[in-house]
Design a protein around this motif. Structure first.
Motif, mmCIF file in Angstrom:
data_model
loop_
_atom_site.group_PDB
_atom_site.id
_atom_site.type_symbol
_atom_site.label_atom_id
_atom_site.label_comp_id
_atom_site.label_asym_id
_atom_site.label_seq_id
_atom_site.Cartn_x
_atom_site.Cartn_y
_atom_site.Cartn_z
ATOM 1 N N GLU A 153 -19.044 -25.255 -9.626
ATOM 2 C CA GLU A 153 -19.809 -25.586 -8.131
ATOM 3 C C GLU A 153 -20.889 -24.527 -7.878
ATOM 4 O OE1 GLU A 153 -16.019 -26.100 -5.644
ATOM 5 O OE2 GLU A 153 -16.337 -27.718 -6.033
ATOM 6 N N PRO A 154 -21.639 -24.773 -6.965
ATOM 7 C CA PRO A 154 -22.735 -23.755 -6.556
ATOM 8 C C PRO A 154 -22.256 -22.463 -6.143
ATOM 9 C CG PRO A 154 -22.961 -25.538 -5.167
ATOM 10 C CD PRO A 154 -21.856 -25.948 -6.301
ATOM 11 N N TRP A 155 -20.875 -22.270 -5.578
ATOM 12 C CA TRP A 155 -20.371 -21.415 -4.749
ATOM 13 C C TRP A 155 -19.956 -20.302 -6.005
ATOM 14 C CZ3 TRP A 155 -22.415 -23.624 -1.405
ATOM 15 C CH2 TRP A 155 -22.145 -25.071 -0.989
ATOM 16 N N LYS A 156 -19.834 -20.515 -7.213
ATOM 17 C CA LYS A 156 -19.520 -19.612 -8.132
ATOM 18 C C LYS A 156 -20.753 -18.449 -8.252
ATOM 19 C CE LYS A 156 -19.233 -19.181 -13.240
ATOM 20 N NZ LYS A 156 -20.294 -18.097 -13.235
ATOM 21 N N TRP A 157 -21.974 -19.062 -7.842
ATOM 22 C CA TRP A 157 -22.876 -17.956 -7.944
ATOM 23 C C TRP A 157 -23.057 -17.058 -6.753
ATOM 24 C CZ3 TRP A 157 -23.953 -18.620 -12.773
ATOM 25 C CH2 TRP A 157 -23.687 -19.994 -13.148
ATOM 26 N N PHE A 158 -22.508 -17.442 -5.651
ATOM 27 C CA PHE A 158 -22.219 -16.515 -4.680
ATOM 28 C C PHE A 158 -21.580 -15.397 -5.200
ATOM 29 C CE2 PHE A 158 -23.920 -20.340 -2.608
ATOM 30 C CZ PHE A 158 -24.295 -19.796 -1.116
ATOM 31 N N GLY A 159 -20.274 -15.642 -5.602
ATOM 32 C CA GLY A 159 -19.193 -14.821 -6.184
ATOM 33 C C GLY A 159 -19.703 -13.616 -7.293
ATOM 34 N N ASP A 160 -20.526 -14.436 -8.142
ATOM 35 C CA ASP A 160 -21.326 -13.598 -9.204
ATOM 36 C C ASP A 160 -22.174 -12.709 -8.877
ATOM 37 O OD1 ASP A 160 -19.395 -15.066 -10.812
ATOM 38 O OD2 ASP A 160 -21.120 -16.419 -11.789
ATOM 39 N N ALA A 161 -22.976 -13.167 -7.739
ATOM 40 C CA ALA A 161 -23.766 -12.091 -7.207
ATOM 41 C C ALA A 161 -23.171 -10.871 -6.092
ATOM 42 C CB ALA A 161 -24.982 -12.773 -6.640
ATOM 43 N N GLY A 162 -21.915 -11.150 -5.933
ATOM 44 C CA GLY A 162 -21.279 -10.311 -4.963
ATOM 45 C C GLY A 162 -21.319 -10.552 -3.504
ATOM 46 N N TYR A 163 -21.675 -11.974 -3.397
ATOM 47 C CA TYR A 163 -21.637 -12.362 -1.749
ATOM 48 C C TYR A 163 -20.461 -12.861 -1.627
ATOM 49 C CZ TYR A 163 -23.653 -14.036 2.554
ATOM 50 O OH TYR A 163 -24.124 -14.382 3.696
ATOM 51 N N LYS A 164 -19.602 -12.173 -0.583
ATOM 52 C CA LYS A 164 -18.412 -12.879 -0.117
ATOM 53 C C LYS A 164 -18.551 -13.563 1.185
ATOM 54 C CE LYS A 164 -15.503 -9.211 -2.269
ATOM 55 N NZ LYS A 164 -14.574 -8.027 -2.015
ATOM 56 N N TYR A 165 -18.662 -14.789 1.002
ATOM 57 C CA TYR A 165 -18.892 -15.683 2.227
ATOM 58 C C TYR A 165 -17.907 -16.192 2.870
ATOM 59 C CZ TYR A 165 -17.554 -19.497 -1.045
ATOM 60 O OH TYR A 165 -16.979 -20.283 -1.927
ATOM 61 N N SER A 166 -18.092 -16.622 4.379
ATOM 62 C CA SER A 166 -17.278 -17.307 5.072
ATOM 63 C C SER A 166 -17.516 -18.696 5.130
ATOM 64 C CB SER A 166 -17.142 -16.683 6.485
ATOM 65 O OG SER A 166 -16.395 -17.386 7.278
ATOM 66 N N GLU A 167 -18.962 -18.667 5.190
ATOM 67 C CA GLU A 167 -19.629 -20.071 5.161
ATOM 68 C C GLU A 167 -20.837 -20.172 4.039
ATOM 69 O OE1 GLU A 167 -20.193 -22.356 8.761
ATOM 70 O OE2 GLU A 167 -18.867 -21.031 9.825
ATOM 71 N N ALA A 168 -21.130 -21.232 3.697
ATOM 72 C CA ALA A 168 -22.210 -21.287 2.579
ATOM 73 C C ALA A 168 -22.765 -22.620 2.445
ATOM 74 C CB ALA A 168 -21.704 -20.815 1.173
ATOM 75 N N GLY A 169 -24.058 -22.730 2.093
ATOM 76 C CA GLY A 169 -24.827 -23.973 2.116
ATOM 77 C C GLY A 169 -25.802 -23.978 0.882
ATOM 78 N N GLU A 170 -26.193 -24.945 0.292
ATOM 79 C CA GLU A 170 -27.129 -25.150 -0.622
ATOM 80 C C GLU A 170 -27.968 -26.262 -0.380
ATOM 81 O OE1 GLU A 170 -26.129 -26.419 -4.650
ATOM 82 O OE2 GLU A 170 -27.046 -24.874 -5.659
ATOM 83 N N ASN A 171 -29.191 -26.183 -0.756
ATOM 84 C CA ASN A 171 -30.527 -26.817 -0.721
ATOM 85 C C ASN A 171 -31.330 -26.899 -2.113
ATOM 86 O OD1 ASN A 171 -29.886 -28.116 1.740
ATOM 87 N ND2 ASN A 171 -31.643 -27.249 2.732
ATOM 88 N N LEU A 172 -31.592 -28.036 -2.682
ATOM 89 C CA LEU A 172 -32.266 -28.095 -3.935
ATOM 90 C C LEU A 172 -33.722 -28.780 -3.637
ATOM 91 C CD1 LEU A 172 -29.366 -28.773 -6.482
ATOM 92 C CD2 LEU A 172 -30.422 -26.644 -5.924
ATOM 93 N N ALA A 173 -34.382 -28.561 -4.522
ATOM 94 C CA ALA A 173 -35.755 -29.377 -4.453
ATOM 95 C C ALA A 173 -36.410 -28.958 -5.927
ATOM 96 C CB ALA A 173 -36.860 -28.660 -3.499
ATOM 97 N N LYS A 174 -37.332 -29.852 -6.295
ATOM 98 C CA LYS A 174 -37.825 -29.870 -7.617
ATOM 99 C C LYS A 174 -39.384 -30.340 -7.314
ATOM 100 C CE LYS A 174 -36.128 -33.778 -10.380
ATOM 101 N NZ LYS A 174 -35.509 -34.046 -11.705
ATOM 102 N N ASN A 175 -40.245 -29.652 -8.254
ATOM 103 C CA ASN A 175 -41.513 -30.073 -8.683
ATOM 104 C C ASN A 175 -42.386 -30.480 -7.239
ATOM 105 O OD1 ASN A 175 -41.311 -30.235 -11.232
ATOM 106 N ND2 ASN A 175 -40.659 -32.212 -11.367
ATOM 107 N N ALA A 183 -28.160 -15.041 -6.433
ATOM 108 C CA ALA A 183 -27.275 -15.914 -6.649
ATOM 109 C C ALA A 183 -27.971 -17.378 -7.060
ATOM 110 C CB ALA A 183 -26.286 -16.318 -5.704
ATOM 111 N N ALA A 184 -29.108 -17.469 -6.238
ATOM 112 C CA ALA A 184 -30.062 -18.881 -6.344
ATOM 113 C C ALA A 184 -30.823 -18.824 -7.574
ATOM 114 C CB ALA A 184 -31.171 -18.751 -5.041
ATOM 115 N N TYR A 185 -31.019 -17.623 -8.119
ATOM 116 C CA TYR A 185 -31.772 -17.503 -9.243
ATOM 117 C C TYR A 185 -30.935 -17.864 -10.227
ATOM 118 C CZ TYR A 185 -34.248 -15.722 -13.512
ATOM 119 O OH TYR A 185 -34.696 -15.706 -14.808
ATOM 120 N N MET A 186 -29.822 -17.450 -10.361
ATOM 121 C CA MET A 186 -28.711 -17.635 -11.541
ATOM 122 C C MET A 186 -28.487 -19.279 -11.539
ATOM 123 S SD MET A 186 -26.139 -14.440 -11.486
ATOM 124 C CE MET A 186 -25.467 -14.598 -9.987
ATOM 125 N N LYS A 187 -28.503 -19.645 -10.255
ATOM 126 C CA LYS A 187 -28.116 -21.372 -10.153
ATOM 127 C C LYS A 187 -29.283 -22.268 -10.702
ATOM 128 C CE LYS A 187 -26.587 -25.383 -9.466
ATOM 129 N NZ LYS A 187 -26.329 -25.864 -8.174
#
Length: 324
Positions: A151-173, A128-132
């Motif tokens: 929203e980022p939660w779409k990628w959780f579903g697309d990867a088949g991860y059914k969540y009850s709680e979820a979070g996302e951190n981003l970083a670059k360079n 899911a993180a790779y797809m995002k």
């Protein structure tokens, strides 16, 4: 009649005896040694003129004069650009040694230090993180939500991860795992995702591509608790760490230091040396020529020291830091 015998006495005319004479030669000095000494003297003189304030350079070392400072700037920037080309093939390129394993390990180290259980690397969250990350490159954005509102939660579903709680951190360079973690832990929102007690799983993606015309490395971290692992009655919680959230400036500086390149480090050493020369020069300000004493140039040493330090800070953030 008796015949008298006469003895012929052989005589030899004295010959001139050649006496070997030795002429004392004056000691000679080899040309090469003389040249070496001359070169050494020239080097010593040049160094003294460049970095030591004294009467012959009017107590104004050449290193911190206008042309000296310009040369320092060219060297610092030129060496870094050359390093970029040599390591990435791109003048403004980034090179990272961050790995998923190191991100997992340092995430769990931070959690254990704060009394939390370790997270498990989850293949679905990693996918899911790779797809995002790939979606950010495909649609040229840097945010939790895409320009079209995905929203980022779409990628959780697309990867088949059914969540009850979820979070996302981003970083670059960022170029090192330590720098990423230092920056995330310095931000309240990012720190909350890393240390949240309810999470059990984590997934990371490190993807390189072109973002708005720049060679960019994106890091996506997805944290989650699967629905099947949730305690009955728990409510779904979605946490996004704001990329524009506040981060402690000292933590940012520490993060940048950890990811500084060898070329930038060499430039900082040169800037530090020039700063020391400027400070020493300021101590000799009373010996400046009278015309300089009566102008702003009386304190030129301290002005240049401050300017060099400011340039050094810019180098650290420019070539050492990333963005969260």
């Amino acid at each position: 009649m008796t015949r008298q015998k006469t003895k012929k006495i052989a005589t030899r005319k004295p010959t001139k005896r050649t006496v070997a004479t030795t002429r004392k030669r004056k000691p000679t000095r080899s040309v090469s040694s003389a040249k070496k000494k001359t070169v050494k003297q020239k080097i010593n003189h040049g160094v003294k003129m460049a970095v030591i304030p004294h009467k012959k350079n009017d107590y104004k070392p050449h290193l911190i004069r206008g042309y000296g400072l310009f040369a320092i700037a060219l060297v610092v920037i030129g060496v870094q650009l050359g390093y970029n080309v040599a390591t990435t093939g791109n003048v403004l390129g980034h090179q990272s040694d961050i790995t998923i394993t190191s991100l997992v390990n340092q995430t769990n180290d931070a959690r254990v230090k704060n009394g939390e259980h370790e997270l498990q690397l989850n293949d679905k969250l990693t996918k899911a993180a790779y797809m995002k990350a790939q979606d950010m490159f495909d649609n040229q954005y840097w945010a939790h939500d895409s320009p079209s509102g995905v929203e980022p939660w779409k990628w959780f579903g697309d990867a088949g991860y059914k969540y009850s709680e979820a979070g996302e951190n981003l970083a670059k360079n960022f170029t090192t795992t330590g720098a990423v973690m230092t920056a995330w832990l310095a931000s309240p929102e990012h720190r909350a995702n890393i240390l949240k007690n309810d999470y059990k799983d984590v997934g990371f993606a490190i993807v390189k591509g072109d973002l708005k015309g720049e060679d960019t490395i994106l890091i996506v971290a997805f944290y989650g608790l699967q629905a099947s692992d949730a305690v009955a009655g728990i409510q779904t919680s979605l946490i996004e760490a704001d990329p524009n959230g506040t981060v402690n400036i000292l933590a940012q500086f520490g993060s940048a230091i950890q990811s500084i390149t060898p070329a930038a480090l060499g430039g900082l050493v040169l800037l530090a040396a020039a700063t020391i020369v400027a400070v020493i020069t300021h101590a000799f300000r009373r010996k400046l020529p009278t015309s300089f004493k009566r102008s702003w140039y009386r304190h030129h040493g301290i002005y240049k020291a401050v300017g060099l330090m400011a340039f050094g800070i810019v180098v650290i953030f420019l070539y050492g830091g990333g963005q969260i």
